[in-house]
Design a protein around this motif. Structure first.
Motif, PDB file in Angstrom:
ATOM      1  N   HIS A  46       0.990  -1.282   0.012  1.00  0.00           N
ATOM      2  CA  HIS A  46      -0.044   0.002   0.124  1.00  0.00           C
ATOM      3  C   HIS A  46       0.926   1.320  -0.016  1.00  0.00           C
ATOM      4  CE1 HIS A  46      -3.824   1.731   0.091  1.00  0.00           C
ATOM      5  NE2 HIS A  46      -3.393   2.778   0.934  1.00  0.00           N
ATOM      6  N   GLY A 101       2.122   4.857  -0.369  1.00  0.00           N
ATOM      7  CA  GLY A 101       1.552   6.267  -0.422  1.00  0.00           C
ATOM      8  C   GLY A 101       1.984   6.983  -1.627  1.00  0.00           C
ATOM      9  N   VAL A 148       0.397  -1.016  11.094  1.00  0.00           N
ATOM     10  CA  VAL A 148       0.625   0.343  10.950  1.00  0.00           C
ATOM     11  C   VAL A 148       0.798   1.120  12.345  1.00  0.00           C
ATOM     12  CG1 VAL A 148      -0.149   2.629   9.992  1.00  0.00           C
ATOM     13  CG2 VAL A 148      -0.931   0.488   8.967  1.00  0.00           C
TER      14      VAL A 148
HETATM   15  N1  ARG Z   1       1.718   5.445   3.888  1.00  0.00           N
HETATM   16  C1  ARG Z   1       1.152   5.479   5.203  1.00  0.00           C
HETATM   17  C2  ARG Z   1       1.904   6.103   5.995  1.00  0.00           C
HETATM   18  O1  ARG Z   1       3.168   6.438   5.676  1.00  0.00           O
HETATM   19  C3  ARG Z   1       0.909   4.153   5.750  1.00  0.00           C
HETATM   20  C4  ARG Z   1       0.049   3.301   4.976  1.00  0.00           C
HETATM   21  C5  ARG Z   1      -0.617   2.517   5.840  1.00  0.00           C
HETATM   22  N2  ARG Z   1      -1.655   1.631   5.174  1.00  0.00           N
HETATM   23  C6  ARG Z   1      -2.926   1.987   5.057  1.00  0.00           C
HETATM   24  N3  ARG Z   1      -3.859   1.318   4.214  1.00  0.00           N
HETATM   25  N4  ARG Z   1      -3.334   3.044   5.339  1.00  0.00           N
HETATM   26  O2  ARG Z   1       1.571   6.738   7.125  1.00  0.00           O
END
Ligand code: ARG
Length: 586
Positions: free
Chosen positions: A160, A162, A349
């Motif tokens: 996933h 970002g 997370v």
């Molecule tokens: N990219 C996000 C961050 O750095 C975390 C993603 C976690 N997964 C999700 N489905 N929100 O905070």
């Protein structure tokens, strides 16, 4: 089918309770706290006394009377106010050990039954190198993926990425500031754009913090970044081409970091993959009344009367129509729910995002997204420096994941030099050993203990060959392997454990399946890590007290070698579920 030890004991309690007309919900035993209380203890009689209307000791005697008829117990005794102490029969332990060692799944229960679990972990953002914050998500997520797989789940790991938020606009506007003449900003050559990124990886990694700082201090720069983000999301071909090139560049380095950690993703999808689903989703939620307008923005109310703290509405779309982090998570969940047999989604997370996930899960329930799918946020605390604050580099910056690993590997190399370990290895062999030990140390430190509390990254302590460390466990495996190699394939079959240290070792091995199931239930690989450490300790005690290769009696030697084979299989399996490699030799 082989049942793991505690389940086996519980199963016989259940049938005894049923025969006595007692509620079977209480038919449970716990490992005894003291060896003179037997191997397991059942305290149910105390809890039952009031409802049944008889003194606990009398109930306990009834239970004990029936349990004594079961061949699996050598002794059943009632103690104190009504405890039932159970001692397992040596022949039962021997048979169970033989069944387990021959069992391909090593006694692991099939709780998943082929259902699908998606594990969302890692979660790096494009253009930002992986930092210590990603370590825990990667390490815990990979272990949870393996644990689910071992329990018969079909697993799908998804990073996933970002890759669709404001940071992309921050980057493109910063790149434009450096060089406004780039083709990406000028229609390309007849709308054809370069596929290579206009910056190197190193430049990219410096660019993001600079761009973010510029946006923070300069409202004009922030406005440009927002405008770029909106244009990108609206499909500007030049910005899309630039985005694609930056995403590919940073992904290459991130994938290398994943590989280094032994993490494998089935999907490297990102927020951008659901970009076309966002508008229809938002519209549907508006039309169905799940979302309502508030100050020009769209929100979903999710507070519940029984909430102990205030749960604010989920922000679905901003006043300018821009979608948010939670919106992409909802759209992603909707897309994931299309997978055949999906039963569970696990988000590994940082605990600081607990409210975000609570909001997403509640909004999903309200909107009928992924109905019937179990949604679990597996949070964790921060990796801290020796000062107890989130780990930073010496100059106070965010520490890169690779810096932290390098520190552990360097320490491992130093320890190898200063000890007898890796004596017979050449230089590249020693380097590989240092990597394996350094990574094993980092992973074990990260996995052991309660995941919600943070831990101190103290390289001195975690790269030690003694104590509660990864290298200690690796060493136990290596030692067992070399012992079995020396035995040269001689007869090995678990017999009746006689010495206390033999019993303790066999009983621990037989508990493996229950422990793995328990770590999955609690989403705590730490439970398995602690178990592996306890098992290695029991092996050390056994090995110190019971000669194996030097044992003159052939039957005893065969049996002890059998215990070693079983222990090694369990330890190797446990370490592989923790994604900790075992070096060839140490
Ligand atoms: N990219 C996000 C961050 O750095 C975390 C993603 C976690 N997964 C999700 N489905 N929100 O905070």
């Amino acid at each position: 089918m082989f049942l793991s030890l505690a389940s086996h004991v519980d199963a016989s309690l259940v049938s005894v309770f049923a025969a006595l007309g007692l509620p079977t919900a209480l038919a449970r035993a716990q490992p005894s706290t003291r060896p003179d209380f037997g191997d397991f203890q059942c305290n149910a009689a105390l809890a039952l006394a009031r409802d049944v209307g008889r003194p606990p000791r009398v109930i306990a005697e009834d239970i004990a009377g029936l349990l004594r008829q079961e061949a699996m117990f050598a002794a059943v005794e009632v103690a104190g106010p009504g405890f039932v102490n159970l001692t397992l029969a040596g022949t039962f332990l021997a048979t169970s050990a033989r069944v387990m060692v021959a069992h391909a799944r090593l006694g692991l229960p099939d709780t998943g039954r082929g259902r699908l679990v998606i594990l969302d972990f890692g979660g790096p953002n494009v253009a930002k190198p992986l930092h210590v914050g990603h370590l825990r998500s990667l390490v815990l997520g990979e272990s949870l993926r393996r644990i689910h797989g071992a329990l018969g789940w079909r697993t799908l790991g998804d990073a996933h990425l970002g890759d669709w938020g404001l940071q992309m606009g921050m980057l493109s506007s910063a790149i434009r500031h450096r060089d406004p003449s780039l083709a990406f900003f000028n229609g390309g050559v007849n709308e054809v754009f370069p596929s290579n990124a206009p910056v190197t990886l190193d430049e990219l990694e410096h660019l993001y913090p600079e761009a973010a700082a510029a946006c923070r201090s300069d409202a004009g720069r922030m406005a440009e970044a927002r405008a770029d983000t909106a244009a990108l999301q609206a499909g500007d071909p030049g910005l899309l081409a630039l985005w694609r090139s930056l995403r590919a560049l940073s992904l290459t380095s991130q994938v290398a970091d994943f590989r280094e950690l032994g993490v494998v993703f089935d999907a490297l999808d990102g927020e951008s993959d659901v970009r076309d689903a966002i508008t229809p989703l938002v519209e549907r939620l508006r039309a169905s009344g799940v979302a309502r307008e508030s100050d020009g923005a769209l929100v979903v109310d999710i507070a519940m009367a029984e909430d102990a703290f205030e749960v604010p509405p989920l922000l679905l779309a901003k006043r300018d129509g821009a979608a948010l982090y939670a919106t992409t998570d909802l759209a992603t969940l909707e897309a994931r729910a299309m997978h055949e047999g999906l039963a569970r989604v696990v988000y590994v997370v940082d605990q600081r995002q607990a409210l975000h996930f609570e909001q997403v899960f509640r909004a999903a329930a309200k909107a009928g997204i992924a109905a019937g799918v179990e949604l679990i946020h597996v949070g964790f605390g921060t990796v801290n420096g020796r000062d107890g604050r989130p780990f930073k580099t010496r100059d106070g910056g965010v520490a890169r994941l690779t810096d932290l690993i390098d520190e552990a590997v360097d320490k491992a190399a130093e320890r190898i030099e200063g000890s007898g370990y890796g004596r017979e290895l050449d230089a590249p062999g020693k380097l590989a050993l240092a990597r394996s030990i350094g990574l094993g140390a980092v992973k074990f430190a990260d996995l052991s203990g309660e995941r919600l509390s943070g831990y101190v990254f103290d390289v001195e302590r975690l790269v030690a060959f003694e104590g509660r460390t990864g290298p200690y466990l690796q060493y136990a495996c290596v030692r067992l392997r070399s012992l079995l190699a020396k035995a040269g394939g001689g007869a090995a079959e678990p017999g009746v454990p006689v010495a206390d240290s033999e019993r303790a070792l066999v009983i621990a091995c037989l508990g493996f399946g229950d422990i793995v199931a328990e770590s999955a239930r609690l989403m705590q690989p730490g439970v398995l890590a602690e178990y592996a450490f306890g098992l290695a300790q029991r092996f050390s005690r056994f090995y110190a007290e019971c000669p194996v290769l030097a044992e003159p009696d052939l039957d005893i030697r065969t049996s002890r070698l059998g215990f070693c084979v079983l222990t090694l299989r369990v330890l190797e399996r446990a370490l592989s579920l923790l994604a900790i490699d075992v070096p060839e030799r140490m």
